[in-house]
Design an enzyme around this catalytic site. Structure first.
Site, short mmCIF file in Angstrom:
data_model
loop_
_atom_site.label_atom_id
_atom_site.label_comp_id
_atom_site.label_asym_id
_atom_site.label_seq_id
_atom_site.Cartn_x
_atom_site.Cartn_y
_atom_site.Cartn_z
N LYS A 37 34.53 -12.55 -34.92
CA LYS A 37 33.20 -13.09 -35.22
C LYS A 37 32.37 -12.19 -36.12
O LYS A 37 31.35 -12.61 -36.66
CB LYS A 37 32.44 -13.37 -33.93
CG LYS A 37 32.11 -12.15 -33.10
CD LYS A 37 31.46 -12.57 -31.78
CE LYS A 37 31.26 -11.40 -30.83
NZ LYS A 37 30.74 -11.84 -29.53
N TYR B 10 27.21 1.46 -13.79
CA TYR B 10 26.87 0.35 -14.68
C TYR B 10 25.47 -0.18 -14.34
O TYR B 10 25.22 -0.62 -13.22
CB TYR B 10 27.88 -0.79 -14.56
CG TYR B 10 29.28 -0.48 -15.04
CD1 TYR B 10 29.58 0.65 -15.79
CD2 TYR B 10 30.34 -1.35 -14.75
CE1 TYR B 10 30.86 0.92 -16.22
CE2 TYR B 10 31.64 -1.09 -15.18
CZ TYR B 10 31.89 0.05 -15.91
OH TYR B 10 33.16 0.32 -16.34
#
Length: 331
Positions: free
Chosen positions: A215, A54
């Site tokens: 959203k 990551y």
């Protein structure tokens, strides 16, 4: 916060765990990342998931700094190995060399002597499974990890890995798959195999990359600052950004309202209804998102509501177990 055992082990993990894929070291500035970790700790989250790949290792570094000074015995720290972390030809995959070198790098970046669960981030078709599991056994027996886990392995891969782990006297106790009300590919094969073996799921993307937050509106541009507008995040969310799917998600809004839940809470509570799921991983760019998410812990959804969710999403749900795949070639 509620807690569940991971597999048949004695290890307890928080039902909501905090992960920093995409966010720490890339999408979110460090000050905001530290505030989110503090919010997670304050809310009772004790389980933190990351990976060496990551943000090129920066996510582990940020998490290490964020947890520095916390009582180590009160935390469960999980990290992973597989994806490429450097230019060398052996800096990816699950070879003995890469596993032994990667655990040292992860421990250094996380500022800890051990991780609680060390996970194979994908299955490696180019390394004998016996070599991989033997290397994991060395990591466990040297005290650098307590348990091992995997991510996105098929049912057959889980069975083979679990059998070797048992022979090597180490515990393979978890699988980390993608799982959400929109992505249910583990249900037909992986979950039954895991229940048989005593392996739990620690699921990522329980909100389908944020789509189940509600959203994203059909026919409208994504909100500024959302994952769909981020350079890396937009690639992972693209397959969910279809108008028919976004329309179906909007049908969940009145269901969440009637249950007294926010849309993220509904999405998280949904995955936690599966008895094979030990924890749902959430990420955040703001502390208030963490405080909202943790309220899903301990929530029981009635059978009628679960059916209404199924009806609302219909045939847009991905169920094909063949989508549980690792790359054919080493990254």
């Amino acid at each position: 916060m509620e807690f569940r055992h991971l597999g048949r082990s004695g290890l307890l993990v928080s039902e909501i765990s905090y992960g920093n894929w995409i966010t720490h070291g890339s999408q979110v500035e460090e000050e905001a990342a530290l505030a989110c970790v503090r919010a997670a700790l304050d809310a009772g989250i004790s389980t933190f998931d990351t990976a060496d790949a990551y943000a090129g290792g920066r996510a582990e570094e940020v998490l290490g700094r964020a947890l520095h000074g916390e009582r180590r015995e009160s935390l469960e720290i999980l990290t992973k190995v597989f994806w490429r972390i450097g230019p060398g030809r052996n800096e990816s995959g699950l070879s003995r060399k890469h596993i032994r070198e990667s655990i040292e790098g992860s421990l250094r970046r996380l500022q800890t002597d051990y991780v609680d669960v060390y996970q194979a981030h994908r299955f490696d078709f180019h390394t004998p499974l016996e070599e991989t599991m033997s290397a994991f056994a060395d990591v466990v027996h040297s005290g650098k990890a307590h348990y091992i886990g995997v991510s996105e392995w098929t049912a057959d891969q889980l069975r083979a890995g679990h059998s070797l782990a048992k022979d090597l006297k180490i515990s393979l106790i978890s699988n980390q798959p993608q799982y959400s009300a929109l992505h249910r590919i583990i249900e037909s094969q992986v979950v039954p195999a895991s229940l048989e073996l005593g392996v739990s799921q620690i699921v990522f993307s329980p909100m389908a990359q944020g789509v189940l937050s509600g959203k994203y509106m059909p026919g409208q541009a994504p909100p500024d600052g959302s994952r769909a507008t981020d350079a890396s995040g937009s690639k992972t969310i693209a397959r969910f950004m279809q108008d028919d799917l976004l329309t179906a998600v909007q049908r969940l809004v009145p269901l969440a309202d009637a249950a007294g839940l926010t849309m993220p809470q509904l999405a998280l509570a949904w995955v936690l209804q599966n008895r094979n799921v030990a924890s749902a991983i959430v990420g955040a760019s703001r502390p208030e998102q963490v405080h909202d998410n943790v309220k899903a812990a301990g929530v029981r959804l009635e059978d009628d509501l679960l059916k209404q969710i199924d009806d609302a999403l219909g045939d847009l749900v991905e169920r094909d177990p063949a989508k549980t795949e690792s790359p054919a070639n080493r990254p």
